[in-house]
Scaffold this motif. Structure first.
Motif, PDB file in Angstrom:
ATOM      1  N   VAL A 228       0.840  -1.216  -0.054  1.00  0.00           N
ATOM      2  CA  VAL A 228       0.036  -0.090   0.086  1.00  0.00           C
ATOM      3  C   VAL A 228       1.111   1.306   0.082  1.00  0.00           C
ATOM      4  N   ASN A 229       1.940   1.251   0.818  1.00  0.00           N
ATOM      5  CA  ASN A 229       2.773   2.309   0.820  1.00  0.00           C
ATOM      6  C   ASN A 229       3.391   2.595  -0.447  1.00  0.00           C
ATOM      7  N   GLU A 230       3.754   1.565  -1.222  1.00  0.00           N
ATOM      8  CA  GLU A 230       4.482   1.728  -2.691  1.00  0.00           C
ATOM      9  C   GLU A 230       3.432   2.344  -3.467  1.00  0.00           C
ATOM     10  N   ALA A 231       2.147   1.799  -3.510  1.00  0.00           N
ATOM     11  CA  ALA A 231       1.016   2.242  -4.249  1.00  0.00           C
ATOM     12  C   ALA A 231       0.765   3.700  -4.039  1.00  0.00           C
ATOM     13  N   LEU A 232       0.691   4.129  -2.838  1.00  0.00           N
ATOM     14  CA  LEU A 232       0.507   5.537  -2.335  1.00  0.00           C
ATOM     15  C   LEU A 232       1.714   6.474  -2.999  1.00  0.00           C
ATOM     16  N   ARG A 233       2.814   5.847  -2.836  1.00  0.00           N
ATOM     17  CA  ARG A 233       4.072   6.595  -3.356  1.00  0.00           C
ATOM     18  C   ARG A 233       3.851   7.084  -4.933  1.00  0.00           C
ATOM     19  N   GLN A 234       3.493   6.101  -5.457  1.00  0.00           N
ATOM     20  CA  GLN A 234       3.340   6.106  -7.167  1.00  0.00           C
ATOM     21  C   GLN A 234       2.257   7.137  -7.394  1.00  0.00           C
ATOM     22  N   LEU A 235       1.034   6.710  -6.690  1.00  0.00           N
ATOM     23  CA  LEU A 235      -0.231   7.962  -6.770  1.00  0.00           C
ATOM     24  C   LEU A 235       0.222   9.253  -6.452  1.00  0.00           C
ATOM     25  N   ALA A 236       0.856   9.586  -5.333  1.00  0.00           N
ATOM     26  CA  ALA A 236       0.718  11.075  -4.812  1.00  0.00           C
ATOM     27  C   ALA A 236       1.219  12.027  -5.791  1.00  0.00           C
ATOM     28  N   PRO A 237       2.354  11.655  -6.528  1.00  0.00           N
ATOM     29  CA  PRO A 237       2.760  12.946  -7.551  1.00  0.00           C
ATOM     30  C   PRO A 237       1.900  13.028  -8.754  1.00  0.00           C
ATOM     31  N   GLN A 238       1.428  11.818  -9.161  1.00  0.00           N
ATOM     32  CA  GLN A 238       0.447  11.522 -10.177  1.00  0.00           C
ATOM     33  C   GLN A 238      -0.825  12.511 -10.246  1.00  0.00           C
ATOM     34  N   PHE A 239      -1.263  12.362  -8.873  1.00  0.00           N
ATOM     35  CA  PHE A 239      -2.656  13.198  -8.438  1.00  0.00           C
ATOM     36  C   PHE A 239      -2.409  14.474  -7.802  1.00  0.00           C
ATOM     37  N   ASP A 240      -1.054  14.816  -7.419  1.00  0.00           N
ATOM     38  CA  ASP A 240      -0.936  15.847  -6.595  1.00  0.00           C
ATOM     39  C   ASP A 240      -1.677  16.024  -5.239  1.00  0.00           C
ATOM     40  N   PHE A 241      -1.426  14.838  -4.383  1.00  0.00           N
ATOM     41  CA  PHE A 241      -1.966  14.770  -3.065  1.00  0.00           C
ATOM     42  C   PHE A 241      -0.600  14.524  -2.297  1.00  0.00           C
ATOM     43  N   ARG A 242      -0.828  14.901  -0.867  1.00  0.00           N
ATOM     44  CA  ARG A 242      -0.046  14.617  -0.018  1.00  0.00           C
ATOM     45  C   ARG A 242      -0.429  13.584   1.067  1.00  0.00           C
ATOM     46  N   LEU A 243       0.292  12.941   1.626  1.00  0.00           N
ATOM     47  CA  LEU A 243       0.009  11.852   2.698  1.00  0.00           C
ATOM     48  C   LEU A 243       0.388  12.255   3.942  1.00  0.00           C
ATOM     49  N   ALA A 244      -0.882  12.274   4.800  1.00  0.00           N
ATOM     50  CA  ALA A 244      -0.960  12.578   6.290  1.00  0.00           C
ATOM     51  C   ALA A 244      -0.661  11.527   6.978  1.00  0.00           C
ATOM     52  N   ARG A 245      -0.180  11.598   8.284  1.00  0.00           N
ATOM     53  CA  ARG A 245      -0.027  10.523   9.172  1.00  0.00           C
ATOM     54  C   ARG A 245      -1.377   9.719   9.339  1.00  0.00           C
ATOM     55  N   GLY A 246      -1.151   8.414   9.459  1.00  0.00           N
ATOM     56  CA  GLY A 246      -2.448   7.491   9.319  1.00  0.00           C
ATOM     57  C   GLY A 246      -3.098   7.169  10.898  1.00  0.00           C
ATOM     58  N   PHE A 247      -3.969   6.752  10.934  1.00  0.00           N
ATOM     59  CA  PHE A 247      -4.803   6.184  12.139  1.00  0.00           C
ATOM     60  C   PHE A 247      -4.533   4.446  12.063  1.00  0.00           C
ATOM     61  N   ARG A 248      -4.222   4.241  13.304  1.00  0.00           N
ATOM     62  CA  ARG A 248      -3.996   2.718  13.241  1.00  0.00           C
ATOM     63  C   ARG A 248      -5.572   2.012  13.561  1.00  0.00           C
ATOM     64  N   GLU A 249      -5.751   0.907  13.490  1.00  0.00           N
ATOM     65  CA  GLU A 249      -7.000   0.012  13.888  1.00  0.00           C
ATOM     66  C   GLU A 249      -6.669  -0.101  15.207  1.00  0.00           C
ATOM     67  N   ARG A 250      -7.747   0.749  15.768  1.00  0.00           N
ATOM     68  CA  ARG A 250      -7.903   0.801  17.299  1.00  0.00           C
ATOM     69  C   ARG A 250      -9.446   0.662  17.781  1.00  0.00           C
ATOM     70  N   VAL A 251      -9.663  -0.164  18.839  1.00  0.00           N
ATOM     71  CA  VAL A 251     -11.106  -0.170  19.491  1.00  0.00           C
ATOM     72  C   VAL A 251     -11.311   1.327  19.837  1.00  0.00           C
ATOM     73  N   ALA A 252     -10.360   2.024  20.430  1.00  0.00           N
ATOM     74  CA  ALA A 252     -10.678   3.296  20.774  1.00  0.00           C
ATOM     75  C   ALA A 252     -11.296   4.173  19.993  1.00  0.00           C
TER      76      ALA A 252
END
Ligand SMILES: Nc1ncnc2c1ncn2[C@@H]1O[C@H](COP(=O)(O)OP(=O)(O)OP(=O)(O)O)[C@@H](O)[C@H]1O
Ligand SMILES: [Mg+2]
Length: 331
Positions: A228-252
């Motif tokens: 997924v990281n590799e896919a997002l790395r390819q997508l970001a410059p193509q579509f001009d988006f930036r990546l934010a820190r993610g949320f983990r899977e948490r019951v919280a």
């Protein structure tokens, strides 16, 4: 991206027919949407839109946590729920008011509305009516394409697109070769966002910041995460988006939603589990990563720890239920 000439979206020929995929029968063309949006008064506050045509990726969960985090940071927030069937964001904020009333606790509240009649004109009017003094307007979009979803994206200052951390959830952003992992083409949602942004820029309406963030990240699935990281790395410059820190899977992120609370609130409610630092950091990290330019104009919410008291008049069933879920489990 090095292979940017592999495929194109929008751009090129300017005739509407050239972009026919975005105007299938029954759909409103981006040029019509953007023209409409630009003809109306812009909201005073910074507009943050949570959208992804993919359902169940965490739009409402993140919109809710973002609303609470920005309120703690001193913003006056208006939350607009466009998902009039599920009303997840609106319900969470309504439950929050119920919690405050029932427990007599002191946490920041957020104004919220559901847009029942879904036209761009009414959305803009509602923001002007309910959010004229808001420094941030958060819009939660339902998980499918619609004219109102397109309108919301076209008035965004910041567009946040949560993606679940699995390859299949990236299909609406990009089409990847399953063997090589190379990006072959644009996904429908990415095309639409680029088309709306391009229309807006060309009509002199400026641009918006597109932020994609991974949600429900499971550290146990390392191989999947790397893909997924590799896919997002390819997508970001193509579509001009930036990546934010993610949320983990948490019951919280699930357990307190029904009470309209987040882990940021726990220090104001005595007798419950303590806020876990990583969870609080993730929530505040989401708000920080949006890089909302204007400074909060309201006092920061810093009422100290554990000052809240469960009101004597509190609903017994309510507080028992909350405590049953949230009391530390003795070992
Ligand atoms: N980081 C997370 N950890 C654990 N559960 C999560 C997380 N994010 C979301 N969820 C859960 O995933 C489910 C879907 O989340 P949510 O309703 O926010 O998605 P959505 O994108 O708004 O869905 P829809 O497209 O139907 O509006 C909910 O049960 C929610 O509690
Ligand atoms: Mg939702």
């Amino acid at each position: 991206m090095a292979d940017s000439d592999q495929f194109t979206f929008g751009g090129g020929a300017r005739g509407d027919e050239a972009r026919a995929p975005f105007a299938l029968p029954g759909e409103v063309h981006p040029s019509v949407i953007v023209r409409d949006a630009l003809s109306r008064v812009r909201p005073n506050g910074h507009v943050v839109v949570f959208a992804n045509e993919k359902g169940g990726v965490g739009k409402s969960t993140l919109a809710f946590h973002c609303a609470v985090a920005l309120s703690y940071a001193g913003h006056k927030v208006l939350a607009v729920d466009l998902d009039r069937r599920q009303r997840s964001l609106d319900s969470a904020l309504e439950h929050r008011e119920g919690t405050v009333r029932s427990l007599g606790v002191d946490v920041p509240l957020t104004r919220h509305v559901v847009l029942h009649k879904q036209t761009g004109s009414l959305l803009s009017q509602e923001i002007a009516r309910a959010g004229s003094d808001s420094s941030v307007v958060i819009i939660d979009v339902a998980g499918h394409d619609s004219a109102i979803a397109r309108y919301a994206i076209s008035i965004a200052d910041t567009l946040v697109t949560p993606v679940n951390s699995s390859s299949v959830d990236l299909e609406l952003l990009g089409d990847f070769d399953p063997v090589t992992g190379r990006l072959r083409g644009a996904g429908q949602f990415a095309k639409l966002v680029c088309e709306l942004r391009e229309e807006r820029e060309q009509r002199g309406g400026g641009t918006f910041d597109w932020v994609v963030m991974k949600n429900r990240v499971r550290t146990s699935e390392r191989r999947q995460q790397m893909r997924v990281n590799e896919a997002l790395r390819q997508l970001a410059p193509q579509f001009d988006f930036r990546l934010a820190r993610g949320f983990r899977e948490r019951v919280a992120y699930r357990e307190l939603f029904a009470f309209g609370l987040t882990h940021l609130d726990l220090r104001h409610i005595p007798g419950l589990v303590k806020m876990q630092a990583p969870t609080g950091d993730e929530i505040m990290g989401l708000a920080a990563d949006l890089s909302i330019p204007q400074q909060p104009v309201f006092e920061k919410w810093d009422h100290g720890c554990g000052k809240g008291r469960i009101s004597e008049k509190s609903s017994r069933a309510f507080s028992e239920s909350l405590h049953a879920r949230m009391q530390p489990v003795s070992t």
